[in-house]
Design a protein around this motif. Structure first.
Motif, mmCIF file in Angstrom:
data_model
loop_
_atom_site.group_PDB
_atom_site.id
_atom_site.type_symbol
_atom_site.label_atom_id
_atom_site.label_comp_id
_atom_site.label_asym_id
_atom_site.label_seq_id
_atom_site.Cartn_x
_atom_site.Cartn_y
_atom_site.Cartn_z
ATOM 1 N N LEU A 72 0.828 -1.211 0.000
ATOM 2 C CA LEU A 72 0.000 0.000 0.000
ATOM 3 C C LEU A 72 0.859 1.256 0.000
ATOM 4 O O LEU A 72 0.557 2.235 -0.695
ATOM 5 C CB LEU A 72 -0.953 -0.013 1.196
ATOM 6 N N ARG A 73 1.960 1.233 0.750
ATOM 7 C CA ARG A 73 2.884 2.360 0.765
ATOM 8 C C ARG A 73 3.520 2.567 -0.606
ATOM 9 O O ARG A 73 3.585 3.683 -1.125
ATOM 10 C CB ARG A 73 3.985 2.146 1.819
ATOM 11 N N THR A 74 3.940 1.472 -1.210
ATOM 12 C CA THR A 74 4.548 1.536 -2.536
ATOM 13 C C THR A 74 3.545 2.056 -3.560
ATOM 14 O O THR A 74 3.889 2.886 -4.417
ATOM 15 C CB THR A 74 5.060 0.141 -2.950
ATOM 16 N N MET A 75 2.313 1.576 -3.473
ATOM 17 C CA MET A 75 1.262 2.016 -4.389
ATOM 18 C C MET A 75 1.061 3.528 -4.272
ATOM 19 O O MET A 75 0.981 4.231 -5.278
ATOM 20 C CB MET A 75 -0.032 1.254 -4.066
ATOM 21 N N TYR A 76 0.999 4.026 -3.052
ATOM 22 C CA TYR A 76 0.810 5.454 -2.806
ATOM 23 C C TYR A 76 1.972 6.266 -3.387
ATOM 24 O O TYR A 76 1.768 7.262 -4.086
ATOM 25 C CB TYR A 76 0.663 5.693 -1.303
ATOM 26 N N GLU A 77 3.189 5.841 -3.095
ATOM 27 C CA GLU A 77 4.364 6.576 -3.566
ATOM 28 C C GLU A 77 4.471 6.563 -5.090
ATOM 29 O O GLU A 77 4.741 7.594 -5.705
ATOM 30 C CB GLU A 77 5.635 6.009 -2.941
ATOM 31 N N LEU A 78 4.273 5.402 -5.702
ATOM 32 C CA LEU A 78 4.369 5.328 -7.160
ATOM 33 C C LEU A 78 3.265 6.122 -7.839
ATOM 34 O O LEU A 78 3.495 6.751 -8.883
ATOM 35 C CB LEU A 78 4.362 3.878 -7.623
ATOM 36 N N ALA A 79 2.071 6.119 -7.273
ATOM 37 C CA ALA A 79 0.973 6.897 -7.848
ATOM 38 C C ALA A 79 1.294 8.391 -7.782
ATOM 39 O O ALA A 79 1.043 9.129 -8.745
ATOM 40 C CB ALA A 79 -0.330 6.596 -7.123
ATOM 41 N N ASN A 80 1.854 8.826 -6.662
ATOM 42 C CA ASN A 80 2.231 10.242 -6.544
ATOM 43 C C ASN A 80 3.299 10.627 -7.554
ATOM 44 O O ASN A 80 3.212 11.685 -8.184
ATOM 45 C CB ASN A 80 2.721 10.552 -5.130
ATOM 46 N N ILE A 81 4.300 9.780 -7.708
ATOM 47 C CA ILE A 81 5.378 10.069 -8.669
ATOM 48 C C ILE A 81 4.820 10.128 -10.083
ATOM 49 O O ILE A 81 5.124 11.047 -10.840
ATOM 50 C CB ILE A 81 6.499 9.009 -8.552
ATOM 51 N N ARG A 82 3.991 9.144 -10.436
ATOM 52 C CA ARG A 82 3.413 9.136 -11.784
ATOM 53 C C ARG A 82 2.501 10.337 -12.012
ATOM 54 O O ARG A 82 2.496 10.913 -13.092
ATOM 55 C CB ARG A 82 2.669 7.838 -12.030
ATOM 56 N N ALA A 83 1.731 10.706 -11.000
ATOM 57 C CA ALA A 83 0.843 11.858 -11.136
ATOM 58 C C ALA A 83 1.648 13.151 -11.340
ATOM 59 O O ALA A 83 1.274 13.998 -12.164
ATOM 60 C CB ALA A 83 -0.062 11.973 -9.916
ATOM 61 N N LEU A 84 2.742 13.286 -10.599
ATOM 62 C CA LEU A 84 3.587 14.473 -10.751
ATOM 63 C C LEU A 84 4.189 14.574 -12.145
ATOM 64 O O LEU A 84 4.408 15.667 -12.652
ATOM 65 C CB LEU A 84 4.702 14.461 -9.701
ATOM 66 N N HIS A 85 4.453 13.439 -12.763
ATOM 67 C CA HIS A 85 5.044 13.413 -14.097
ATOM 68 C C HIS A 85 3.980 13.370 -15.194
ATOM 69 O O HIS A 85 4.322 13.282 -16.375
ATOM 70 C CB HIS A 85 5.994 12.217 -14.236
ATOM 71 N N GLY A 86 2.731 13.394 -14.799
ATOM 72 C CA GLY A 86 1.649 13.366 -15.775
ATOM 73 C C GLY A 86 1.486 12.025 -16.470
ATOM 74 O O GLY A 86 0.921 11.956 -17.564
ATOM 75 N N GLU A 87 1.971 10.968 -15.845
ATOM 76 C CA GLU A 87 1.873 9.620 -16.422
ATOM 77 C C GLU A 87 0.630 8.924 -15.888
ATOM 78 O O GLU A 87 0.175 9.206 -14.780
ATOM 79 C CB GLU A 87 3.121 8.812 -16.066
ATOM 80 N N PRO A 88 0.088 7.989 -16.653
ATOM 81 C CA PRO A 88 -1.074 7.247 -16.153
ATOM 82 C C PRO A 88 -0.669 6.323 -14.996
ATOM 83 O O PRO A 88 0.442 5.799 -14.968
ATOM 84 C CB PRO A 88 -1.522 6.431 -17.366
ATOM 85 N N TYR A 89 -1.578 6.145 -14.059
ATOM 86 C CA TYR A 89 -1.265 5.300 -12.910
ATOM 87 C C TYR A 89 -2.421 4.401 -12.489
ATOM 88 O O TYR A 89 -2.298 3.640 -11.537
ATOM 89 C CB TYR A 89 -0.798 6.145 -11.721
ATOM 90 N N GLY A 90 -3.518 4.444 -13.188
ATOM 91 C CA GLY A 90 -4.689 3.651 -12.828
ATOM 92 C C GLY A 90 -4.436 2.155 -12.852
ATOM 93 O O GLY A 90 -4.796 1.423 -11.918
ATOM 94 N N ARG A 91 -3.821 1.674 -13.917
ATOM 95 C CA ARG A 91 -3.535 0.239 -14.033
ATOM 96 C C ARG A 91 -2.586 -0.225 -12.936
ATOM 97 O O ARG A 91 -2.746 -1.297 -12.361
ATOM 98 C CB ARG A 91 -2.957 -0.053 -15.417
ATOM 99 N N MET A 92 -1.599 0.625 -12.624
ATOM 100 C CA MET A 92 -0.655 0.298 -11.559
ATOM 101 C C MET A 92 -1.371 0.189 -10.217
ATOM 102 O O MET A 92 -1.083 -0.705 -9.418
ATOM 103 C CB MET A 92 0.442 1.374 -11.490
ATOM 104 N N LEU A 93 -2.350 1.081 -9.983
ATOM 105 C CA LEU A 93 -3.117 1.014 -8.743
ATOM 106 C C LEU A 93 -3.898 -0.292 -8.645
ATOM 107 O O LEU A 93 -3.957 -0.901 -7.575
ATOM 108 C CB LEU A 93 -4.079 2.203 -8.645
ATOM 109 N N VAL A 94 -4.480 -0.711 -9.749
ATOM 110 C CA VAL A 94 -5.242 -1.962 -9.749
ATOM 111 C C VAL A 94 -4.320 -3.151 -9.473
ATOM 112 O O VAL A 94 -4.613 -4.003 -8.631
ATOM 113 C CB VAL A 94 -6.003 -2.151 -11.077
ATOM 114 N N ILE A 95 -3.197 -3.198 -10.162
ATOM 115 C CA ILE A 95 -2.274 -4.330 -10.009
ATOM 116 C C ILE A 95 -1.744 -4.405 -8.579
ATOM 117 O O ILE A 95 -1.791 -5.460 -7.938
ATOM 118 C CB ILE A 95 -1.116 -4.233 -11.022
#
Length: 116
Positions: free
Chosen positions: A63-86
């Motif tokens: 859950l921590r990793t998911m949160y951190e990676l989603a924030n990084i991807r959001a800051l870079h304007g990259e999609p992160y929805g699929r990563m959240l699901v996985i």
């Protein structure tokens, strides 16, 4: 044979956690994974509790990793929805693996037949 199937999600969850730690260079986590799997052969109540603790902590790590990676991807304007699901599914499987130690079969195997 059915009891052996209960170990599959537990072992896979620990192996995937070990791979996660390898990716981030956490060698303690990498070396702990096979040792934890080997501990499953000890039929002691403390082993079941240790596995539950490790798997719940593993869930929190996902859950921590998911949160951190989603924030990084959001800051870079990259999609992160699929990563959240996985990662959400991986976290859920890891948590459910911890719950397997509360099943009747694994409670009997590890000598935890009482109300605790």
């Amino acid at each position: 044979m059915k009891k052996i199937l209960l170990y599959i999600p537990v072992v896979l969850s620990i192996l995937v956690l070990g791979a996660h730690f390898l990716r981030f260079g956490n060698w303690l986590g990498v070396y702990a994974a096979p040792l934890l799997i080997a501990l499953l052969f000890l039929r002691r109540p403390w082993v079941a509790r240790l596995m539950q603790l490790v798997l719940v902590l593993g869930t929190l790590e996902w859950l921590r990793t998911m949160y951190e990676l989603a924030n990084i991807r959001a800051l870079h304007g990259e999609p992160y929805g699929r990563m959240l699901v996985i990662l959400g599914v991986v976290a859920a499987v890891t948590f459910c693996s911890a719950l397997l130690f509360e099943s009747k079969a694994l409670r009997q195997i590890y000598g935890r037949t009482g109300p605790n």
